[in-house]
Every structure is written in C-alpha cells, then in structure tokens.
Design a protein around this motif. Structure first.
Motif, PDB file in Angstrom:
ATOM      1  N   LYS A   1      55.722 -17.673  45.191  1.00 20.36           N
ATOM      2  CA  LYS A   1      56.944 -18.446  44.984  1.00 20.36           C
ATOM      3  C   LYS A   1      56.725 -19.957  45.033  1.00 20.36           C
ATOM      4  CE  LYS A   1      59.950 -15.146  44.383  1.00 20.36           C
ATOM      5  NZ  LYS A   1      60.818 -15.093  43.172  1.00 20.36           N
ATOM      6  N   TYR A   2      55.856 -20.395  45.931  1.00 22.86           N
ATOM      7  CA  TYR A   2      55.630 -21.840  46.057  1.00 22.86           C
ATOM      8  C   TYR A   2      54.637 -22.345  45.004  1.00 22.86           C
ATOM      9  CZ  TYR A   2      54.294 -26.383  47.913  1.00 22.86           C
ATOM     10  OH  TYR A   2      54.038 -27.731  48.034  1.00 22.86           O
ATOM     11  N   ALA A   3      53.491 -21.658  44.876  1.00 20.07           N
ATOM     12  CA  ALA A   3      52.429 -22.146  43.994  1.00 20.07           C
ATOM     13  C   ALA A   3      52.521 -21.573  42.583  1.00 20.07           C
ATOM     14  CB  ALA A   3      51.072 -21.809  44.588  1.00 20.07           C
TER      15      ALA A   3
ATOM     16  N   VAL B   1      57.585 -31.435  55.379  1.00 17.23           N
ATOM     17  CA  VAL B   1      57.698 -30.165  54.665  1.00 17.23           C
ATOM     18  C   VAL B   1      57.836 -30.455  53.178  1.00 17.23           C
ATOM     19  CG1 VAL B   1      59.088 -28.065  54.347  1.00 17.23           C
ATOM     20  CG2 VAL B   1      58.794 -29.029  56.643  1.00 17.23           C
ATOM     21  N   PRO B   2      57.055 -29.767  52.321  1.00 14.35           N
ATOM     22  CA  PRO B   2      57.154 -30.027  50.879  1.00 14.35           C
ATOM     23  C   PRO B   2      58.555 -29.746  50.342  1.00 14.35           C
ATOM     24  CG  PRO B   2      55.220 -28.689  51.387  1.00 14.35           C
ATOM     25  CD  PRO B   2      56.035 -28.748  52.634  1.00 14.35           C
ATOM     26  N   LYS B   3      58.956 -30.550  49.375  1.00  9.20           N
ATOM     27  CA  LYS B   3      60.297 -30.435  48.796  1.00  9.20           C
ATOM     28  C   LYS B   3      60.546 -29.030  48.256  1.00  9.20           C
ATOM     29  CE  LYS B   3      63.252 -32.445  45.203  1.00  9.20           C
ATOM     30  NZ  LYS B   3      63.326 -33.459  44.100  1.00  9.20           N
ATOM     31  N   LYS B   4      59.557 -28.459  47.585  1.00  4.87           N
ATOM     32  CA  LYS B   4      59.766 -27.140  46.983  1.00  4.87           C
ATOM     33  C   LYS B   4      59.966 -26.066  48.044  1.00  4.87           C
ATOM     34  CE  LYS B   4      58.108 -23.913  43.500  1.00  4.87           C
ATOM     35  NZ  LYS B   4      57.075 -23.625  42.464  1.00  4.87           N
ATOM     36  N   LEU B   5      59.275 -26.173  49.161  1.00  6.04           N
ATOM     37  CA  LEU B   5      59.461 -25.195  50.232  1.00  6.04           C
ATOM     38  C   LEU B   5      60.866 -25.293  50.804  1.00  6.04           C
ATOM     39  CD1 LEU B   5      58.114 -22.969  51.895  1.00  6.04           C
ATOM     40  CD2 LEU B   5      57.326 -24.718  53.493  1.00  6.04           C
ATOM     41  N   ILE B   6      61.388 -26.506  50.899  1.00  6.27           N
ATOM     42  CA  ILE B   6      62.765 -26.691  51.368  1.00  6.27           C
ATOM     43  C   ILE B   6      63.750 -26.032  50.398  1.00  6.27           C
ATOM     44  CG2 ILE B   6      64.564 -28.408  51.845  1.00  6.27           C
ATOM     45  CD1 ILE B   6      62.308 -30.320  52.708  1.00  6.27           C
TER      46      ILE B   6
END
Length: 720
Positions: free
Chosen positions: A695-697, A608-613
């Motif tokens: 929010k993510y991109a 899981v990408p760090k930013k999503l966490i």
C-alpha cells in the motif's frame, strides 16, 4: 563425552532455574519438541532441521555475518531488518538520491542494487565432533598445551570432513569447550538491495525508542540472493540469476494473539548466561559504567552536528546508530541486572552447586572453582577497565585514532613478517580507507577526540597510562593533531603510506596522530594486554570446569542450553505482554494509531511520511489490517540477543508471522540472566511489512513473489 550429549538433549530447570534458551536445531528431539508441542507447535523436529530434506533451516541464512535473514520467495527474495541493511542502504544514498530519507524500491530485478562484500550464509549440516576435537587432550597438559592440541584437532576436522568444493567447514565450541560442533556452510556473495522503507518507517523512534516497548517501527529491508547458473555461490556478475532456495517461508496473514506459539530461528551473537556472581557484579559496577560514559560523550557530539547539518546526518547516520545501539543496551542491561537481582540469584545458585559438590564428593574436582573466580576477577578488574577504555577510545569511537592504529599495525607487520606482507596490508588498508573517508568529518571527529581523550587520561588507572598522559591537555592535543596530522584527509593518508616500508614508517613516526596512537598502544600492549590475557586464560579454564560441573551435577532434566556464539539456534515461546513495574501492564501488540500518537512533524526520530498518514486516515489497510486497525509490532517470550536481528518469527505451522528486531529495555540483561517476567523480544508484524510494501510503496511485484496463507482459517493460499 556421552554424559554431556545426553544432558544437552534432555534439558528443564537445574541448579540454575533458568527459562528461555537458545537451542541447537539438530538436537531438538526429546524435551525441546515436547515443550514446543505443549506450547502449541504443530511441526516436528525434522520440519525445523533435516539434512536430507528441505526444512526451515534452509530458509534462514546468516546475513553479512552479523544479522539473520529469511528467504520469502522461490526467487531468493530475502527479508531482514532495516538496521541490518542500513549500511548498504546508506552506501547507495546521496543528497540527490537519499534512500535513507525516501526509501528505495526496485520495481523489477534490473533495478536491484549490488552490494560488494555483502553475504548470505546457509547452514547445510551440523555434526557433533566433540570426540575428535578432544582426542589426546590429556588433563596432564598445561592450559596452553591443551589449547594447542585442540586447535590442531580442529584444523584436522575442518580439512578432512566431507563437503562440496563450494562449501566450507567450520568448527565452533559450545558449553565453554565441553562440546564442539562442525558446521558445513554455503556463502552466497551476490546479494542485491531490493527494497527499503524510508527511515521514518524503518527507523521510526530511532534512538529514543530503541530497546523500548511499546514500539512502532517498520524495521525491515529486502534483498535478493543471486547465484551462478548452477544455483551455487558466485561473486557479483550480470550473468548471475536469482537463487532458487531449498525452502522459503510462506507468510501468514492471520496475525498474532496473546499466547500464540512463536519460534525465532537465527544466529544469536554472544551471551554469558553462566558467568559467576562476581563477574556480574563487575559488569554492573565497573565495565558497563565505563562503556556508557565514553559513548555518552561521543554520541552527544555527533547528535549535535547531525541535527544541524543534513550532509553530516547522512555521513554519520550508520556510525551513530551502531554506537548508540549498545550504549542504550548497556544502560538497560545494568538496570535489569539490578532490578532482577541477578548477582544475588547467581550467588544462591552457587551455594546450591557447592552443596551438590559436597554431597557428591566432588570437592577435589570442583570445590576450588568459586574461590578462584573471586581471586581472578579481583585481579583482572583494573586491566579489564583499561582494556575497555582502549577499545572504546582508539578502535570504536574516534575515527582518526582507529585509522592511525591501523598504520601502527602496519609497522608491526613489517617488523614481524617483512616487506611483502607490509605491502599487501597497506594496499588493502588504502582501498578500505577511500570509502571510509567519504563519511569522515574533521570537526566532528576532533571534538569527539577531545572529549574521549580527556576521559581516557582521567579514568584509566594511572599505572597504565603513557607518560605523556600524566599532564595531558585534551584541547591543545586535539588542536595539534587535527591541524597537523595526515590522518584528517584521505589524500594525505595516501601520500603518507606511499613508498617502501622503511620510507612509510619514517614518515609515520613524524606524524602527531601516529605518535599519540603509538604511545597509547605501546603502553597498552606492554602494561595491560599480557596480564589481561593471562588472567582471562585462567578465568576461561575455570569457566570450562564450572560448566562441566553444572552439566555433571545438575538433574537429568536440567535446562542447560549453550551460550550463543553466532551459530544457528532455535528459541521458542509465546506472544505475551508483561508488567515491568507496579500497576503497569504492557499489551503485546501495537498498532498504527501509536505511530500517529508519537508523530512530531519534521522531527528526525518521529516524523511520519505524508502517504502513511493518508493511508491511516482512510484506513486503507487492504487484507493486512485487523478489525479496522493496522498491527505494527508485537512481543514474545523468545530468548534473543544481538545477531537475532532479522530473525523470522515463525508460527506453529512454519509460516512467517514477524521479524525480530529488538528486546525490551527492562529485559536487556538476558545476555547474562534471563528473567521470564521481564525478558521480551520485539518483532515487526509481517502484516505491517506487507502493508508498507503493497500500500505504501506500491511494490506489488514483490508481493506477487510471496506465498500468502491463512493457516488459522482454511490454509488456503490468498489471491493477490
């Protein structure tokens, strides 16, 4: 033909008590609209399909001939699945700029990436042309003569039906040749990549979760259609401008709840809902086991190398996903057909049909159909098995064999059409191979070859094998070919194909890879293909009459929908959970919590990408979350299949609520038999798409193009 047209429109539970259905959008008036309204739909049939005014159909293009997509902004912004755009994303990826690993987002239109050959095709009009196609198709004609006349009539209709110069006419058959429809289409050829999440989002769960519920995959990517200054189709040019659609889909932020109406609009590929029981038994016991065994072997080898080498992982990512997709589908399909007793149910339906034939005095027309099915399916089985092995081994899973087979076809072209046709095909082949060899790995392909050629020699009926296969040593054969054949490198293939036709053929006939493929192909086309085609033609003729019997003898309210054939269809249902086994019930919606529960750091399927966490930990979901949770996927009772990937899930008011991308494992048999208890389609919640984009991109430029609404609340457009 009027009797058929009436039945097509009226359609609920016939001799075949089937639910589901993939309906022609121009024929929804009547039973379909009534049923959809009862399910909660607020739209009219003309809101869905209208020739003279903008309607939902104008926002639903066929994506690259294989998936579905939808226009979601007035500037031609296109949404489809991540796996539908996977090849395009991969083609732009390098070790330095790995868009599969890291994602891609164009923050302005200048950054959008062109994709030569990628298309988006809109349906302009659908018209019933059955009477024209079947004109002078006399029952006294042989099957071959009938088909020839039908093809002549189709060509005439395509040529003479009105259209604009930039449009195309296509005729497609329905109900196994009992109905024909004309489609007027527009195909846009400048389709650029706009955005894609990293594979850890867009392909989260990868092959382990494929065809499985609960699911937690952000399976989406974004493209943009470009047109010429007149908003018409054009090849890629820097002068092209964003396409202005007749209609684009507003996006609902209200989400979904149990029993909400869902409409899935798209281009389902192929189904065989009306096969007889003997055919279903052959799929379960012979055809699917062969397909699965071949791909088992190929995938295990590719997976081993992909896990060990990042470069091979990039090279084989798209190929592996393509092979694995139907491998897993066939496994689930077989289990589902057995679990639902599809063959047994069809036998009971056939008994009812036989009773109806006798009751109506139709024995002369229809009584022989089912016994003939038994006869022909018994005869075709060994030929069908040999055919699957040839297709899976030579054309689908071993790249060297596929390339060598293409040169085998070159030889046939020279012998049948001459030097000029040979040169044209050779030049086209070399152009396509240059790109393909960038993703070719000799060691991987050699090991796949060795495993599959051994299976071929062991499992293809002996009477169909080349003589050289009788005592074949797979290991030494692989070693000889991959050390000595020109087909292991692009430059050596290019040299092999340089010269006039006779020179090229002379060189080919000395190449060990070509020699092997020639032996396999010659044997196949001499011993398998002619008889298979003969028997399959007989089966197709029977299937047409079988379908005619169903249409004629079923009650007037019979629910008989046409099989999927890659044409535009509507399927409707509700958001619903399901119970696949005793004491097990699956809720219809999943959330970001489930992503974190599956999270395995560094794993290529469940990382899981760090930013999503971080977004999860802070619960920074913006306007897209609900009650402190971030919805990810949901399921419904819509009847879908391959080709529906990327299809919009639309709410009762015509707003986009999700993106179709899969089916549940227990219901993958719905291509042959739709079981309402088990069949569920899987969709990405559109709020998860927006959350990732925003929010993510941080691609707010894309959010600002869209129209966001709250139809359940106050129908007001949301402020961005």
């Amino acid at each position: 033909m009027k009797i058929f047209k009436t039945l097509f429109i009226l359609v609920s539970f016939p001799l075949f008590a089937q639910q589901g259905g993939m309906w022609i959008p121009s024929l929804l008036e009547g039973m379909n609209v009534t049923e959809m309204t009862n399910l909660g739909m607020k739209m009219t049939a003309k809101d869905i399909y209208d020739v003279n005014n903008a309607s939902l159909k104008d926002a639903i293009p066929h994506f690259n001939g294989g998936c579905t997509s939808e226009v979601i902004s007035p500037n031609g912004l296109l949404l489809t699945n991540h796996h539908c755009g996977y090849g395009q994303i991969q083609s732009h990826s390098t070790l330095e700029h790995d868009y599969l690993e890291n994602g891609f987002w164009a923050k302005n239109m200048k950054d959008e990436l062109p994709n030569p050959g990628t298309t988006a095709t809109f349906i302009i009009k659908i018209e019933d042309v059955t009477s024209k196609i079947l004109a002078n198709v006399d029952q006294s004609l042989s099957e071959a003569e009938k088909q020839k006349k039908i093809e002549e009539n189709m060509a005439e209709v395509v040529k003479n039906s009105p259209k604009e110069t930039w449009q195309e006419n296509r005729v497609r058959t329905f109900y196994e040749g009992n109905q024909y429809m004309l489609f007027v289409v527009e195909t846009y050829k400048d389709v650029r990549l706009v955005g894609a999440p990293p594979s850890s989002i867009g392909k989260f769960g990868s092959d382990t979760d494929n065809w499985v519920w609960p699911r937690h995959t952000g399976d989406f990517s974004m493209f943009r259609i470009y047109a010429d200054k007149n908003n018409r189709p054009a090849e890629y040019s820097e002068e092209n401008v964003p396409y202005k659609p007749k209609h684009y889909l507003p996006i609902s932020l209200d989400g979904v709840a149990e029993d909400d109406f869902t409409l899935v609009f798209g281009f389902p590929g192929t189904t065989d809902e009306y096969l007889p029981s003997v055919a279903i038994e052959q799929v379960i016991n012979t055809i699917n086991p062969a397909r699965i065994a071949i791909r088992d072997a190929a995938l295990a080898i590719q997976d081993k190398y992909m896990r060990a080498d990042p470069q091979i992982k990039i090279q084989y990512a798209s190929k592996y996903a393509r092979i694995a997709n139907y491998w897993k589908k066939w496994r689930g399909e077989t289990l589902g057909l057995k679990k639902s007793d599809a063959a047994g149910i069809k036998k009971r339906q056939e008994n009812k049909l036989t009773s109806e034939i006798n009751k109506k005095g139709k024995q002369q027309e229809y009584a022989n159909i089912l016994p003939q099915f038994e006869k022909f399916y018994s005869e075709i089985e060994p030929y069908a098995l040999a055919r699957e092995y040839f297709l899976e081994t030579v054309l689908r899973n071993v790249e060297l064999l596929r390339t060598a087979y293409q040169t085998y076809q070159l030889k046939q072209i020279f012998e049948n059409r001459g030097e000029q046709s040979f040169n044209d095909r050779r030049d086209n082949l070399l152009a396509s191979l240059e790109n393909q060899y960038k993703d070719f790995n000799k060691q991987v392909d050699s090991e796949v070859f060795e495993a599959l050629i051994a299976l071929y020699a062991k499992n293809v009926p002996q009477q169909f094998l080349p003589n050289s296969f009788k005592n074949l040593n797979a290991e030494s054969t692989a070693s000889n070919i991959y050390e000595n054949s020109a087909f292991v490198k692009y430059n050596s293939v290019k040299n092999l194909l340089t010269g006039n036709a006779e020179e090229v053929i002379s060189k080919l006939e000395k190449d060990p890879g070509f020699i092997l493929v020639k032996e396999m192909a010659d044997s196949y086309f001499e011993k398998v293909d002619p008889k298979y085609d003969e028997l399959n033609t007989n089966i197709s003729a029977l299937q047409r009459n079988y379908m005619k019997a169903l249409l004629e003898l079923s009650p007037k309210d019979a629910r008989i929908f046409p099989n999927a054939n890659s044409t535009l269809r509507v399927t409707y249902g509700k958001v619903n959970g399901y119970s696949p086994a005793d004491a097990v019930y699956y809720e219809p919606v999943t959330h970001l919590e489930g992503v974190m529960e599956k999270y395995v750091p560094g794993d290529y399927e469940f990382d899981v990408p760090k930013k999503l966490i971080e977004l999860y930990n802070t619960k920074d979901y913006g306007p897209y979350g609900e009650n402190g949770k971030m919805p990810v996927n949901f399921i419904g009772t819509n009847h879908t299949t391959g080709g529906n990937s990327g299809s919009p899930a639309i709410d009762a008011n015509g707003n986009l609520i999700g993106l179709n991308f899969d089916r549940v494992w227990e219901g993958t048999m719905s291509d042959y038999y739709y079981d309402p208890a088990l069949s569920r389609n899987i969709m990405v919640d559109i709020r998860y798409v927006l959350f990732i984009v925003d929010k993510y991109a941080d691609a707010k430029n894309l959010i600002n193009e869209m129209t966001l609404v709250h139809p359940k609340k106050d129908k007001r457009k949301i402020k961005k």
